[in-house]
Design a protein around this motif. Structure first.
Motif, PDB file in Angstrom:
ATOM      1  N   ILE A   1       9.499   4.329  -3.543  1.00 36.38           N
ATOM      2  CA  ILE A   1       8.796   3.486  -4.506  1.00 36.38           C
ATOM      3  C   ILE A   1       9.770   2.500  -5.148  1.00 36.38           C
ATOM      4  O   ILE A   1       9.427   1.339  -5.414  1.00 36.38           O
ATOM      5  N   SER A  15       0.762  -3.867  -3.900  1.00 38.86           N
ATOM      6  CA  SER A  15       0.274  -2.633  -3.276  1.00 38.86           C
ATOM      7  C   SER A  15      -0.277  -2.916  -1.882  1.00 38.86           C
ATOM      8  O   SER A  15      -0.230  -2.058  -0.992  1.00 38.86           O
ATOM      9  N   PHE A  51       2.710  -2.991   0.360  1.00 36.44           N
ATOM     10  CA  PHE A  51       3.119  -1.594   0.516  1.00 36.44           C
ATOM     11  C   PHE A  51       2.209  -0.913   1.536  1.00 36.44           C
ATOM     12  O   PHE A  51       2.674  -0.167   2.409  1.00 36.44           O
ATOM     13  N   THR A 107       8.867  -4.721   0.177  1.00 41.65           N
ATOM     14  CA  THR A 107       7.843  -3.793  -0.307  1.00 41.65           C
ATOM     15  C   THR A 107       7.209  -3.039   0.859  1.00 41.65           C
ATOM     16  O   THR A 107       6.932  -1.833   0.752  1.00 41.65           O
ATOM     17  N   SER A 118      -2.922   6.160  -4.176  1.00 42.66           N
ATOM     18  CA  SER A 118      -2.836   5.265  -5.343  1.00 42.66           C
ATOM     19  C   SER A 118      -1.947   4.053  -5.092  1.00 42.66           C
ATOM     20  O   SER A 118      -2.210   2.968  -5.614  1.00 42.66           O
ATOM     21  N   TYR A 119      -0.911   4.215  -4.283  1.00 41.39           N
ATOM     22  CA  TYR A 119       0.052   3.123  -4.111  1.00 41.39           C
ATOM     23  C   TYR A 119      -0.484   1.986  -3.260  1.00 41.39           C
ATOM     24  O   TYR A 119       0.132   0.920  -3.206  1.00 41.39           O
ATOM     25  N   GLY A 163      -1.685   0.993  -7.699  1.00 40.04           N
ATOM     26  CA  GLY A 163      -0.315   0.949  -7.210  1.00 40.04           C
ATOM     27  C   GLY A 163       0.413  -0.305  -7.656  1.00 40.04           C
ATOM     28  O   GLY A 163       1.581  -0.247  -8.046  1.00 40.04           O
ATOM     29  N   GLN A 211       1.337   0.099 -11.130  1.00 42.98           N
ATOM     30  CA  GLN A 211       2.454   1.033 -11.262  1.00 42.98           C
ATOM     31  C   GLN A 211       3.783   0.371 -10.887  1.00 42.98           C
ATOM     32  O   GLN A 211       4.804   0.615 -11.521  1.00 42.98           O
ATOM     33  N   PHE A 212       3.777  -0.471  -9.871  1.00 41.38           N
ATOM     34  CA  PHE A 212       4.996  -1.199  -9.507  1.00 41.38           C
ATOM     35  C   PHE A 212       5.429  -2.124 -10.648  1.00 41.38           C
ATOM     36  O   PHE A 212       6.620  -2.199 -10.983  1.00 41.38           O
ATOM     37  N   GLU A 269       6.506   7.473 -12.106  1.00 37.36           N
ATOM     38  CA  GLU A 269       6.006   8.517 -11.218  1.00 37.36           C
ATOM     39  C   GLU A 269       5.928   9.875 -11.903  1.00 37.36           C
ATOM     40  O   GLU A 269       4.933  10.603 -11.759  1.00 37.36           O
TER      41      GLU A 269
END
Length: 342
Positions: A40, A62, A65, A219, A238-239, A244, A247-248, A271
Motif C-alpha cells: 500500500i 484505486s 491499483f 500505483t 476496499s483498495y 481505496g 485511504q491512499f 491500515e
C-alpha cells in the motif's frame, strides 16, 4: 551538510537493518500484514509522485491499483506467466491507463480533476464485473501467492516481505534521483507557478501527462504486489473502490511529504488504526477514527514526517530558530540553470 540531512540519513541507515530482521522475529500473520502495508505504501508513493511534484490531487488511484492487481491476477490464473513478467505487465497496464486518463485530464486542475478521477474510481468495480469471463466478476480471482526460492533459507511470508520491501526501496530511489534531475525541478516548478515555468521553457502538457502515467504505473505496481501477497482480489476489495482512493489520500496526508517514511507511516496508520478501533469499539470506530484524523491534522498539518517537535511546543517554550534563506528563492531562480527542460 545540513542537520536535517544528517538526521534523515541516520534514520535511513537505522531502517535498513530493522527491515532486514523484522520478518525473522514475527509470526507469519504479522509478516503478511506488514507486507501488505508496504505494498500500500508503494501505491501511496505513486500518488505522492503526482501530488508532490505537480500539486494535482487524484481521487482515482484505486482504479490504477486495481488495474495492476487484476492484470497480475488474470495473467497468473490463466497463463503460465512468471511472477516477474506478470509484475512488468501490471506496470505496463498501469502506465497505459494512466496515459489514457492523463491525456484528457491535462487541462483539468484542482477540484475538477478530483471529480473526474473519482468517477474513474467509482466506475472501476463495475467494469471488473462486466468482464466476468476474465476477472471472475463479483467472486473475484484467487491466485498462487509468491512462493519462496528453494536456495534461500526463508519462509514464503518472509520472501514476500523482502521482495515487496526491495521494490519499495527501488521506487523511492528512482524518485529521489528524479528529484535532483532537471526534469524533477521542472515538475516542481509546474506545481509552484505554471505560468513562470512555461515562460522558462517547461512543456507543461508533456510533463503533466508523463507524471500522471508514471504515478499510475507505480500505483499499479503496488496493486500487483498486493495480489501476490494476499492471493485474492475482487471488485469488493476496499483498495479497488472509491474507499481505496480515499485511504491512499488519507495515508499521504498523514504521512507527509517525506519520500521514505511518509508513505510507510501513513499506510501503517491508515491500515492498522481503523482495524484496532473496530476491535475496541465497533459502534464508535468511524467516529473515533475521524476524530483522531482531525487531531492529527491540527497538530501536524504537514503530516507526521513534516512536523518538527519544536513546533508542537507552546510559543513561550520554543527556542528561536536561526534565520536562513529559503530553499528556492523563486520558481524563476530554480529554472535559470536547468537548460532544456523538454
Amino acid at each position: 551538510m545540513r542537520k536535517t540531512d544528517l538526521t534523515r540519513r541516520f534514520l535511513l541507515l537505522l531502517l535498513l537493518p530493522l527491515a532486514a530482521v523484522v520478518p525473522l522475529y514475527l509470526d507469519a500473520f504479522r509478516v503478511e500484514q506488514i507486507t501488505q502495508i508496504v505494498a500500500i505504501a508503494i501505491a501511496v508513493t505513486g500518488l505522492n509522485l503526482l501530488t508532490g511534484f505537480t500539486g494535482q490531487v487524484s481521487v482515482g488511484h484505486s482504479a490504477f491499483f486495481g488495474v495492476g492487481a487484476y492484470v497480475t491476477a488474470v495473467l497468473m490464473s490463466q497463463t503460465n506467466l512468471t511472477y516477474p513478467l506478470a509484475i512488468l505487465a501490471a506496470c505496463l497496464g498501469g502506465l497505459i491507463v494512466g496515459f489514457m486518463v492523463g491525456l484528457p485530464a491535462v487541462r483539468i486542475k484542482g477540484l475538477h480533476l478530483a471529480i473526474v478521477t473519482v468517477v474513474l474510481a467509482a466506475a472501476f468495480p463495475g467494469i471488473v464485473r462486466m468482464l466476468e469471463p476474465w476477472t471472475g466478476g463479483s467472486q473475484g480471482i484467487r491466485v498462487d501467492r509468491l512462493d519462496y526460492v528453494a536456495w534461500l533459507p526463508l519462509q514464503s511470508d518472509q520472501w514476500r516481505f523482502y521482495v515487496t520491501t526491495t521494490v519499495l526501496a527501488a521506487v523511492v530511489l528512482a524518485i529521489a534521483v528524479l528529484q535532483r534531475r532537471p526534469t524533477g525541478r521542472a515538475l516542481r516548478s509546474l506545481g509552484d507557478n505554471e505560468v513562470a515555468a512555461v515562460a522558462y521553457g517547461v512543456r507543461a502538457t508533456r510533463m503533466r501527462v508523463g507524471v500522471f502515467a508514471a504515478s499510475a504505473c507505480v500505483t499499479a505496481l503496488g496493486g500487483s504486489l498486493f495480489v501476490m501477497s494476499s492471493g485474492f482480489i475482487a471488485p469488493g476489495t476496499s483498495y479497488v473502490t472509491v474507499l481505496g482512493s480515499i485511504q491512499f489520500l488519507t495515508a499521504m496526508v498523514i504521512g507527509g511529504r517525506s519520500l521514505v517514511f511518509g508513505p510507510l507511516i501513513g499506510a501503517a496508520v491508515a491500515e492498522l488504526l481503523p482495524l484496532q478501533l473496530g476491535q475496541e469499539s465497533p459502534e464508535l470506530a468511524h467516529l473515533l477514527y475521524g476524530a483522531i484524523l482531525i487531531v492529527l491534522l491540527l497538530v501536524a498539518p504537514n503530516g507526521l514526517t513534516g512536523t518538527r517537535l519544536r513546533s508542537l511546543l507552546p510559543q513561550r517554550l520554543r527556542r528561536p530558530s536561526p534565520a536562513r534563506l529559503p530553499k528556492g528563492l523563486s520558481t524563476a531562480s530554480s529554472l535559470t540553470k536547468q537548460g532544456d527542460l523538454s
